[in-house]
Scaffold this active site. Structure first.
Site, mmCIF file in Angstrom:
data_model
loop_
_atom_site.group_PDB
_atom_site.id
_atom_site.type_symbol
_atom_site.label_atom_id
_atom_site.label_comp_id
_atom_site.label_asym_id
_atom_site.label_seq_id
_atom_site.Cartn_x
_atom_site.Cartn_y
_atom_site.Cartn_z
ATOM 1 N N GLU A 1 -4.519 10.936 7.464
ATOM 2 C CA GLU A 1 -3.320 10.111 7.325
ATOM 3 C C GLU A 1 -2.349 10.755 6.342
ATOM 4 O O GLU A 1 -2.693 11.660 5.582
ATOM 5 C CB GLU A 1 -3.680 8.708 6.802
ATOM 6 C CG GLU A 1 -4.525 7.884 7.739
ATOM 7 C CD GLU A 1 -4.752 6.461 7.221
ATOM 8 O OE1 GLU A 1 -4.704 5.548 8.053
ATOM 9 O OE2 GLU A 1 -4.969 6.275 6.011
ATOM 10 N N SER B 1 3.934 3.817 7.913
ATOM 11 C CA SER B 1 4.404 4.811 6.944
ATOM 12 C C SER B 1 5.290 5.887 7.560
ATOM 13 O O SER B 1 5.241 6.158 8.753
ATOM 14 C CB SER B 1 3.208 5.477 6.253
ATOM 15 O OG SER B 1 2.580 4.587 5.378
ATOM 16 N N TRP C 1 -3.537 -7.340 3.367
ATOM 17 C CA TRP C 1 -2.810 -6.567 4.374
ATOM 18 C C TRP C 1 -2.387 -7.441 5.545
ATOM 19 O O TRP C 1 -3.150 -8.281 6.024
ATOM 20 C CB TRP C 1 -3.691 -5.416 4.866
ATOM 21 C CG TRP C 1 -3.001 -4.384 5.699
ATOM 22 C CD1 TRP C 1 -2.501 -3.192 5.270
ATOM 23 C CD2 TRP C 1 -2.755 -4.442 7.115
ATOM 24 N NE1 TRP C 1 -1.952 -2.497 6.332
ATOM 25 C CE2 TRP C 1 -2.088 -3.244 7.468
ATOM 26 C CE3 TRP C 1 -3.011 -5.384 8.108
ATOM 27 C CZ2 TRP C 1 -1.699 -2.963 8.775
ATOM 28 C CZ3 TRP C 1 -2.618 -5.115 9.415
ATOM 29 C CH2 TRP C 1 -1.962 -3.915 9.738
ATOM 30 N N ASN D 1 0.834 -1.194 0.000
ATOM 31 C CA ASN D 1 0.000 0.000 0.000
ATOM 32 C C ASN D 1 0.875 1.252 0.000
ATOM 33 O O ASN D 1 1.682 1.416 -0.920
ATOM 34 C CB ASN D 1 -1.103 -0.021 1.067
ATOM 35 C CG ASN D 1 -0.682 -0.210 2.495
ATOM 36 O OD1 ASN D 1 -0.256 -1.293 2.884
ATOM 37 N ND2 ASN D 1 -0.818 0.822 3.300
ATOM 38 N N ASP D 2 0.773 2.142 0.948
ATOM 39 C CA ASP D 2 1.340 3.492 0.855
ATOM 40 C C ASP D 2 2.799 3.548 0.399
ATOM 41 O O ASP D 2 3.645 2.814 0.918
ATOM 42 C CB ASP D 2 1.301 4.188 2.225
ATOM 43 C CG ASP D 2 -0.061 4.189 2.860
ATOM 44 O OD1 ASP D 2 -1.018 3.729 2.223
ATOM 45 O OD2 ASP D 2 -0.169 4.647 4.007
ATOM 46 N N TRP E 1 -8.982 1.916 -0.020
ATOM 47 C CA TRP E 1 -9.260 0.965 1.054
ATOM 48 C C TRP E 1 -10.645 0.334 0.932
ATOM 49 O O TRP E 1 -10.925 -0.688 1.551
ATOM 50 C CB TRP E 1 -9.114 1.648 2.411
ATOM 51 C CG TRP E 1 -7.703 1.729 2.878
ATOM 52 C CD1 TRP E 1 -6.975 2.850 3.157
ATOM 53 C CD2 TRP E 1 -6.822 0.624 3.141
ATOM 54 N NE1 TRP E 1 -5.703 2.516 3.565
ATOM 55 C CE2 TRP E 1 -5.583 1.158 3.572
ATOM 56 C CE3 TRP E 1 -6.953 -0.763 3.048
ATOM 57 C CZ2 TRP E 1 -4.495 0.344 3.908
ATOM 58 C CZ3 TRP E 1 -5.870 -1.573 3.389
ATOM 59 C CH2 TRP E 1 -4.664 -1.004 3.815
#
Length: 508
Positions: free
Chosen positions: A225, A100, A67, A42-43, A307
Site C-alpha cells: 500500500e 488514499s 473506520w 488514518n493515512d 492496523w
C-alpha cells in the site's frame, strides 16, 4: 486502508473491553502532532506545499471514531508543527469512497484545469466502490482527479473520472504522482496488490502503463500500500527511493513501511538490492509518504498507528495522529546505502527550558526528574556516547507506569518496551518490547528522543534507525531516568522541554 469488514467485530470489542468513560479522555491528545478534533483518521494523503502553506489531507470518517466510509480531511500549517483543521475536502460520491492518494501543483497547467492564468492544485486519489467490492469483480478500485483553483480551499471533481480504470486487480490504489522533468511527464506510482505499477501521463488525465516492480523483491507478509517514489542526491549521484508500505508483515508485527534504493529512467525502477530495508522499526509509523513541491527537501509524515489495534486505542473523541514531519537523507554504511530520517528543523520552535551537559557519568541510575522539572512529559532528549554499554531511558509516572527506550549491547539492538507503559489490555499484542538493529558501525552513538503526551519517536545514529511507538499512560510521564548497570559516560546530554504555544497540533 480498507477495513470495512472488521468494523462490526471491532465495535463489539470496544464495548466489551472494559474501557469506561474515565479511560476515554482528552489526556492522550498530542500537543505537537496533528490529530483531528474528533472521529477517525488514518493515512496522510495529498501532502503538498503551496504558497507558503503545507497542506495535509488525510483519510477521515467524520461520523465515528472507528473506520468508516472514507473522506479526505484537510489541515494546513506554515511550519508542519502547528496545524489548523479545515473543512472536509472530498466526500464519497457515486463512484465510491475517497481512498488514499496524492496532490501536485500543476505549475504548467498540463491538466488544463487552470483558469485566468492561475495554475491548479490537482488531487489524484483512489475511488473505492463498495457495491462493486461486494460483487467481487476485482474492479472496485480506480483512480480519479479533483482540482482546486483557490489554493486548496475548495475542490472540484473532474467530470471525466475515473481517469485510470482497474484492469482486474483487487487492490489497485494509493496513487503517488510526481513530475519527471527529463521526459516532461507525470509518473504515477501505484500499489497493485503484491507489487507497484508505474504509469505515465502528459496531462494527469490519460495514463499509460510503464512497468511493474516488486513481485520478487522485499517483504510480502501483507498487501502493498501507499507507495512513494522520489530522488535524493547522494555523493554526487542521484539515487531513487521507492517506499512501499505493507500491512501486515512489519519487523515488529502489523503495519510498517519498507523502502528500496535504485535507479529510475521514467519507465523502470532498477533496485540496487531486492532485500527489504525498513523505514521505521517501531510499530506506529504507517502509510508514510512525502510532501510534493518542496524542492530538494524531502519531507515525510506517516500515520502514527497500526492496523493491529488502530480501532481499539483508548482515545476520545478522536482516533489517531500523524508522526512529526521528518527530513529524509541517505547515508553509506560499509557498502550499503540507507535512508535516514530526522526531525525537521521547524520543530526547534517548540524548545523552551532545558540544559546541555558533557561527560555525564551514569552508574546504575541517573535521576533527571528534579533537574528537568517537567510536569508535562513533553521533551526532546539528545545524547551521545562512545563504546556504549547497555543503557536505558525510562519515562515514568507516580502510577508505576514505565516506557523504556534503550540499547542492548549483546544483541546490538535498540528497543522500546511498552509492556508496563499504562493501558495495554485493549489488544493482546500491544504491550510488547520492540527491537531494531543498530545499523551504524561508528563507535560513537547519538540518539534523539522526542516525547509527546502518548508517543515517543527515536532517531538513532543520525536517523539510520528510527523507531515510533504510541502508548497510553495512566498519567503524564513526568519522571525521567537514564540507567546503565555496567556504567557508561555520556559525551553529550541535552534536554529541552517542548512547549507548544497552544494546543495547535489538535485540529482547530
Amino acid at each position: 486502508m480498507k477495513k470495512s469488514i472488521i468494523i462490526p467485530l471491532l465495535f463489539c470489542a470496544i464495548l466489551t473491553s472494559g474501557l469506561n468513560a474515565q479511560d476515554l479522555r482528552e489526556k492522550y491528545r498530542p500537543e505537537f502532532h496533528f490529530s483531528p478534533k474528533a472521529n477517525w483518521m488514518n493515512d496522510p494523503n495529498g501532502m503538498v506545499y503551496h504558497n507558503g502553506i503545507f497542506h495535509l489531507f488525510f483519510q477521515y470518517y467524520p461520523n465515528d471514531k472507528i473506520w468508516g466510509p472514507m473522506h479526505w480531511g484537510h489541515a494546513t500549517s506554515k511550519d508542519m508543527v502547528s496545524w489548523d483543521e479545515q473543512p472536509i475536502a472530498l466526500y464519497p460520491d457515486s463512484l465510491g469512497y475517497i481512498f488514499s492518494g496524492s496532490a501536485v501543483a500543476d505549475v504548467h497547467n498540463t491538466s488544463g484545469f487552470g483558469k485566468d492564468g492561475k495554475f491548479p492544485l490537482v488531487a489524484i486519489f483512489t475511488h473505492h466502490n463498495p457495491v462493486l467490492e461486494k460483487l467481487e469483480t476485482g474492479k472496485h478500485e480506480y483512480q480519479s482527479l479533483a482540482y482546486s483553483l483557490d489554493d486548496g480551499k475548495t475542490w472540484t471533481k473532474y467530470s471525466g473520472n475515473p481517469v485510470l480504470q482497474n484492469p482486474g486487480i483487487s487492490d489497485f490504489r494509493d496513487p503517488k504522482v510526481s513530475w519527471f522533468e527529463p521526459q516532461k511527464k507525470w509518473i504515477m506510482t501505484l500499489a497493485t496488490k503484491d507489487r507497484v505499477t508505474f504509469y505515465s501521463s502528459p496531462d494527469l488525465k490519460s495514463w499509460v502503463r510503464e512497468s511493474d516492480f516488486g513481485v520478487d523483491a522485499g517483504a510480502h507478509g501483507g498487501v502493498w500500500e501507499c507507495p512513494d517514489l522520489f530522488p535524493i542526491q547522494h555523493n554526487g549521484k542521484q539515487v531513487w527511493v521507492l517506499i512501499v508500505n505493507i500491512n501486515p508483515g512489519g519487523p515488529n508485527q502489523g503495519s510498517a513501511g519498507q523502502y528500496f534504493l535504485g535507479d529510475f529512467d521514467g519507465k523502470t525502477f532498477k533496485p540496487y538490492s531486492k532485500e527489504t530495508k525498513w523505514l521505521d522499526f517501531g510499530t506506529d509509523n504507517y502509510a508514510s509518504v512525502t510532501f510534493s513541491n518542496t524542492g530538494s527537501r524531502m519531507l515525510m509524515m506517516g500515520w502514527m498507528s497500526n492496523w493491529q489495534y488502530a480501532n481499539l486505542v483508548p482515545t476520545h473523541p478522536w482516533r489517531s495522529a500523524c508522526t512529526i514531519a521528518r527530513e529524509l537523507g541517505l547515508k553509506t554504511v560499509g557498502k550499503e546505502i540507507y535512508l535516514t530520517s530526522t526531525p525537521v528543523k521547524e520543530l526547534d520552535v517548540l524548545r523552551s527550558t532545558g540544559f546541555n551537559e558533557q561527560n555525564v557519568k551514569v552508574q546504575g541510575q541517573l535521576d533527571l526528574t528534579e533537574k528537568t522539572k517537567n510536569s508535562t512529559g513533553l521533551f526532546r532528549l539528545e545524547l551521545e556516547t562512545k563504546n556504549t554499554a547497555d543503557f536505558s531511558i525510562v519515562l515514568a509516572n507516580n502510577e508505576g507506569n514505565e516506557l523504556v527506550v534503550g540499547y542492548d549491547k549483546a544483541t546490538n539492538q535498540y528497543y522500546i518496551d511498552r509492556s508496563k507503559s499504562g493501558k495495554i489490555d485493549f489488544e493482546k499484542g500491544f504491550g510488547q518490547k520492540h527491537t531494531a538493529p543498530r545499523l551504524s558501525k561508528d563507535p560513537t552513538m547519538d540518539l534523539t528522543l522526542i516525547a509527546d503526551a502518548a508517543s515517543v519517536e527515536l532517531f538513532a545514529d543520525g536517523g539510520l534507525t528510527p523507531m515510533t511507538d504510541i502508548f497510553f499512560p495512566d498519567s503524564k510521564m513526568s519522571k525521567l531516568y537514564i540507567k546503565s548497570i555496567s556504567g557508561t559516560t555520556l559525551k553529550k546530554l541535552g534536554y529541552s522541554v517542548l512547549q507548544p504555544e497552544t494546543k495547535s497540533a489538535q485540529g482547530k
